[in-house]
Design a protein around this motif. Structure first.
Motif, PDB file in Angstrom:
ATOM      1  N   ALA A 228      -3.918  -2.674  -6.852  1.00 62.20           N
ATOM      2  CA  ALA A 228      -5.185  -2.683  -6.140  1.00 62.20           C
ATOM      3  C   ALA A 228      -5.156  -2.606  -4.650  1.00 62.20           C
ATOM      4  N   GLU A 229      -4.246  -3.459  -4.279  1.00 59.85           N
ATOM      5  CA  GLU A 229      -4.075  -3.704  -2.891  1.00 59.85           C
ATOM      6  C   GLU A 229      -3.620  -2.230  -2.256  1.00 59.85           C
ATOM      7  N   HIS A 230      -2.639  -1.879  -2.866  1.00 57.07           N
ATOM      8  CA  HIS A 230      -2.119  -0.675  -2.498  1.00 57.07           C
ATOM      9  C   HIS A 230      -3.121   0.518  -2.360  1.00 57.07           C
ATOM     10  N   ASN A 231      -3.386   0.695  -3.426  1.00 56.11           N
ATOM     11  CA  ASN A 231      -4.633   1.817  -3.670  1.00 56.11           C
ATOM     12  C   ASN A 231      -5.955   1.878  -2.521  1.00 56.11           C
ATOM     13  N   VAL A 232      -6.263   0.516  -2.298  1.00 55.83           N
ATOM     14  CA  VAL A 232      -7.469   0.243  -1.324  1.00 55.83           C
ATOM     15  C   VAL A 232      -6.847   0.506  -0.017  1.00 55.83           C
ATOM     16  N   ARG A 233      -5.623   0.116   0.347  1.00 55.21           N
ATOM     17  CA  ARG A 233      -4.826   0.237   1.606  1.00 55.21           C
ATOM     18  C   ARG A 233      -4.822   1.877   1.884  1.00 55.21           C
ATOM     19  N   ALA A 234      -4.359   2.573   0.918  1.00 57.02           N
ATOM     20  CA  ALA A 234      -4.192   3.778   1.042  1.00 57.02           C
ATOM     21  C   ALA A 234      -5.381   4.443   1.190  1.00 57.02           C
ATOM     22  N   LEU A 235      -6.569   4.208   0.611  1.00 53.40           N
ATOM     23  CA  LEU A 235      -7.957   4.941   0.566  1.00 53.40           C
ATOM     24  C   LEU A 235      -8.421   4.375   2.064  1.00 53.40           C
ATOM     25  N   GLU A 236      -8.317   3.066   2.489  1.00 57.95           N
ATOM     26  CA  GLU A 236      -8.869   2.900   3.506  1.00 57.95           C
ATOM     27  C   GLU A 236      -8.056   3.500   5.039  1.00 57.95           C
ATOM     28  N   LYS A 237      -6.864   3.748   4.702  1.00 56.09           N
ATOM     29  CA  LYS A 237      -6.184   4.567   5.792  1.00 56.09           C
ATOM     30  C   LYS A 237      -6.500   5.930   5.827  1.00 56.09           C
TER      31      LYS A 237
END
Lengths: 407, 553
Positions: A228-237
């Motif tokens: 979850a952290e990875h995917n959300v971070r990537a989307l935020e980026k």
């Protein structure tokens, strides 16, 4: 009397049991959770819990599992292989909550059977008691970012050459593992619709990892959180404003589990059925070709009962010219599960298939010629059942049907 | 207020008997592990034979699956699961399982719907015979009967009856509980035709049975030839009675032909509100003695308002109920008793009786509550009545909201004692328990109705405990305290006043008391059990495993 309160490895389970123990005693084991009883509609009784009806023993009903949890808390039942068998042979479809009449589900949102069963699974997982099949796909998620032991670099291999990715778009299509590796017709149909309607979009590309749903469902909570952290971070980026997904499992993760783990997400999340509904409302999606077909719609548990999206797919279906939608007796909140969820398809394929066959039989009885759904994982399992039980019944994802109706 | 004629010496004697029985029961229950160990048998061998008979899908030794059946829903604290669970699908399989049990002298405990009241806890281990999937159900309209197996639930029976224009008297049981299980347990509750019959689930509803005897033989009482299921053409005593309330100690009922009722042209529900039980009693007795209604049902306001409804219906009335000063004083605007009356018959007949009943109500100071008003003010009550009476379906339980224990005492009461007993229950029993456990009680009150044309009344008084502690020891202690208080303090008084109930069934927790209460029937039961079941395989923990209480003499 012994008390297991301080002995849980999973903190959330220990916290829950602090107040939930009393609630577990509220179950009178009437088995309503396992049955489905319609008073006002047709006054019929239908099976309500795949696990109970497949395995027959009371322990497999939600009431049985809650009662077991009570015994676990008292230290009368151990976390062991026997307990794991009961808690893992469950699709976590949540129909038990809808059917429960006597106990406490209504009292508090957090005392949700699916949540409780998943916390118990987390405890079992932490103790190394998950099924070997679950361990294999969890390992694959760690290594390949997908549960299918497929290469991560092949994730977007299905993408048609004519589809253009617009890196400037603030709309991301999160494809999910099952659409990428097993049901790419859904992914292809989704991008084709976007392409034809002229909506610019992009994907996460190599930054798209498994949403974490399979891990979370079998108890690998830490891994699910990392994903979850990875995917959300990537989307935020990427500074996206909207994420759409054609997978009910991914949708539930983004809509319900990610916010629980990480707080409010800085972007909107839509299932393709909701997105299509919006396009129809805005007049951007034109459905002009006749599709003279009688269809019935299967509500995926992760989209319907778990998150509450029931009407959007129906509205979209009803907008298709020439198409007739007939409902199965068990629909919307009372829908029978496809049988694939909760790690069942991997660990207990015979149970998954049995459940799907039940659903296919129900679909046939409506007189429909095609079964429609909005989840690649449901599609995966229901197609297996159709192949075995009723090859004459067609199956389409909603997106595939929309393509047929587009000029 | 009445002057209660309580014979203190009788009360003291009954209390003493109960307390002695209780200590004997605890002593015996503490010996469960030792008694289990005495019933040694080759588990693996028995399991294999059962698997050969039923297949692996329907037999298990999984400890977790078995654990579910180790404690009853009433919170009996001794966890004592079966060693094996077997799921038969028909009578022949039950016979074979019983033969295997006999061969190895394995205790066998029958269970019909999995709800597990005390009688189906396998205290001595062995096989739990789980009959919830025995679902044979046939309506025979020309004979007014339904033939059912133990797995048939109230919901299934009702819906099938409706297809033929029939109905079956419903209890307060959830839709998925077993009809046969409840009939043979003699459970009480609301009765669509209570004025004629009594409590639902009575033996009068049963017209013929098939029983698997302890040696595996099949006994047919009545006929297994469907058109003649109703006949009692066998010789000798009324043998069916042997299997009624005997908790599977003498045989396992695998099929029963039960009476169903043709629905009438007109079915009408009338609801009234009464200011006091005296008014209620006079009104209901007049109706019952003149056979004016098919069903009369009285609810104490404490039950009708149900404090628990704050969970589902957050309204001022429920809040008022929580704050109500006394069980004798309902909140403003709430009648002391709600009375529901069911009329069935031809339209003209029902119209006439409705007028007469309205007149009698007015004469007794009782107000008719229009159904619209009931629906608006007390929606949960309306929903229950609507489902029970108008839709003729088993009622779903309300969301309990954390109820973790309940006590129900139920019995017939002689008509001339009804007023005194009601007064004692409300002013002395219910109120004192409320006072003692403030915040723990979420519903208190009684259901009552006249039986057999007003010859007797049936009373069912219930307390629901509502607790939120995560401390099992504390909750168990409170439940036990409340239970003991009812049994040791109030039951002797109620019985001295004329309450006709005692212990409904024995078992580890009750055998000693049952033996002391009813020494004659208890000894006869044991003798019959020894004769029919020399290997003591049929539900032994209910009767035979408990050593004779010295109090029996």
């Amino acid at each position: 009397m012994p008390n297991n309160g301080g002995k849980y490895k999973v903190k959330e389970l220990a916290e829950l049991m602090k107040y939930a123990y009393a609630y577990t005693l509220g179950c009178v084991r009437c088995r309503s959770c396992a049955g489905y009883y319609v008073y006002d509609d047709k006054q019929i009784q239908l099976k309500g819990c795949p696990s109970y009806w497949r395995y027959k023993f009371t322990a497999f009903s939600a009431g049985g599992k809650i009662f077991l949890l009570n015994k676990v808390h008292q230290g009368l039942v151990d976390f062991d292989e026997d307990l794991a068998e009961v808690f893992y042979k469950c699709t976590t479809c949540g129909l038990c909550k809808e059917n429960c009449i006597g106990t406490v589900w209504q009292l508090t949102e957090s005392f949700d059977p699916v949540r409780i069963f998943e916390l118990v699974r987390a405890e079992l997982f932490a103790r190394g008691l998950a099924s070997p099949k679950h361990k294999i796909f969890v390992e694959s998620i760690i290594q390949n970012h997908n549960p299918y032991r497929e290469k991560h670099e092949d994730r977007f291999k299905w993408m048609p050459a004519h589809i253009k990715i617009d890196e400037q778009s603030d709309l991301v299509y999160f494809v999910g593992c099952t659409s990428s590796y097993r049901r790419d017709e859904i992914a292809k149909a989704t991008v084709e619709i976007l392409h034809r309607v002229g909506i610019p979009f992009k994907t996460l590309g190599e930054e798209e990892w498994c949403c974490g749903s399979p891990a979370l469902r079998v108890g690998a909570r830490e891994l699910a959180r990392e994903l979850a952290e990875h995917n959300v971070r990537a989307l935020e980026k990427m500074k996206v404003s909207t994420v759409i997904t054609s997978c009910a499992g991914c949708y539930r993760m983004f809509k319900k589990d990610y916010p629980e783990m990480l707080g409010k997400l800085p972007f909107e999340v839509l299932h393709t059925s909701e997105f299509l509904e919006r396009l129809l409302d805005e007049g951007k999606l034109k459905l002009e070709k006749e599709v003279p077909l009688v269809v019935t719609y299967h509500d995926p548990c992760h989209l319907g009962r778990h998150v509450g999206v029931f009407e959007a797919p129906r509205k979209v279906l009803e907008a298709i010219p020439g198409l007739t939608l007939v409902e199965m007796p068990r629909h919307r909140k009372s829908a029978w599960c496809c049988g694939a969820g909760g790690g069942v398809k991997a660990a207990y394929p015979d149970f998954a298939l049995w459940t799907a066959i039940e659903r296919v039989k129900e679909a046939i009885e409506t007189g429909a010629k095609a079964l429609i759904s909005t989840c690649p994982f449901c599609s995966h399992n229901l197609k297996d059942a159709i192949q075995q039980e009723a090859p004459f019944l067609a199956f389409y994802d909603l997106t595939e049907l929309i393509l047929k109706a587009m000029p | 207020m009445l002057v209660l004629h309580i014979d203190e010496r009788k009360v003291e004697a009954l209390r003493e008997k109960y307390l002695k029985g209780l200590s004997w029961a605890i002593e015996t229950a503490n010996r469960i592990p030792e008694l289990r160990a005495q019933r040694k048998y080759p588990k693996e061998k028995v399991y294999r034979e059962l698997v050969d008979l039923l297949g692996e899908d329907r037999v298990t030794m999984n400890k977790a699956i078995c654990a579910v059946h180790g404690t009853n829903t009433l919170g009996w604290k001794y966890h004592s699961p079966p060693d094996i669970i077997a799921i038969p699908l028909n009578t022949e399989e039950v016979q074979e399982i019983v033969r295997i049990a006999n061969k190895y002298k394995v205790p066998i405990t029958p269970s019909a719907s999995g709800q597990s009241f005390g009688s189906v806890i396998p205290h001595l281990g062995g096989i739990l015979l789980d009959m919830q999937h025995m679902k044979y159900l046939k309506i025979i309209p020309e004979e007014d009967i339904a033939v059912i197996e133990p797995g048939v639930s109230y919901a299934e029976l009702c819906l099938e009856c409706h297809k033929y224009g029939y109905t079956f008297p419903l209890g307060t049981f959830p839709p998925f509980t077993s009809v046969i299980g409840n009939i043979f347990f003699a459970s009480g509750g609301i009765h669509r035709r209570s004025i004629h019959g009594g409590k639902p689930g009575g033996l009068t509803e049963v017209l013929g049975i098939q029983v698997v005897l302890p040696d595996g033989e099949l006994l047919v009482l009545g006929s297994d030839d469907p058109p003649y299921w109703w006949t009692h053409s066998y010789i000798g005593p009324y043998w069916q009675g042997l299997f009624y309330q005997s908790a599977g100690t003498l045989g396992i009922v695998t099929k029963a032909a039960i009476r169903i009722w043709k629905r009438c042209e007109e079915e009408r529900l009338l609801v009234y509100g009464s200011p006091s039980f005296k008014n209620t009693f006079n009104f209901c007795q007049t109706l019952a003695r003149n056979w004016l209604a098919q069903d009369i049902f009285v609810l104490h306001w404490g039950w009708a308002i149900y404090k628990k409804h704050r969970v589902r219906y957050t309204n001022e009335l429920a809040e008022d109920a929580i704050k109500a000063r006394h069980m004798r004083d309902p909140p403003p605007g709430v009648p002391y008793n709600f009375i529901s009356i069911m009329l069935e018959g031809f339209k003209e007949d029902v119209d006439t009786r409705e007028k007469v009943i309205d007149r009698i109500a007015a004469q007794n100071g009782i107000r008719r509550i229009p159904l619209e008003e009931l629906k608006a003010k007390w929606p949960w009550l309306y929903e229950h009545f609507e489902v029970w009476y108008l839709k003729n379906l088993p009622v779903r339980l309300e969301p309990y909201g954390g109820i973790t224990g309940s006590f129900a005492i139920m019995s017939h009461v002689p008509t001339h004692k009804v007023l005194e007993i009601e007064e004692y229950e409300v002013d002395h029993m219910l109120q004192k328990i409320e006072d003692k456990h403030p915040g723990w009680i979420c519903a208190t009150g009684y259901l009552a109705w006249p039986v057999d044309g007003g010859r007797l009344w049936f009373f069912r008084t219930v307390e629901f405990l509502n607790d939120f502690s995560d401390d099992p020891a504390l909750m168990t202690a409170i439940k036990e305290e409340a239970s003991t208080e009812i049994m040791a303090t109030h039951m002797p008084v109620l019985r001295a006043l004329g309450w006709m109930g005692g212990v409904a069934y024995p078992g580890f927790d009750m055998a000693a008391i049952a033996a002391a209460d009813y020494p004659g029937p208890y000894k006869l039961w044991k003798k019959i059990k020894k004769a029919l079941d020399p290997n003591d395989v049929m539900n032994p923990s209910v009767l035979m495993a408990v050593p004779d209480n010295p109090e029996e003499g």
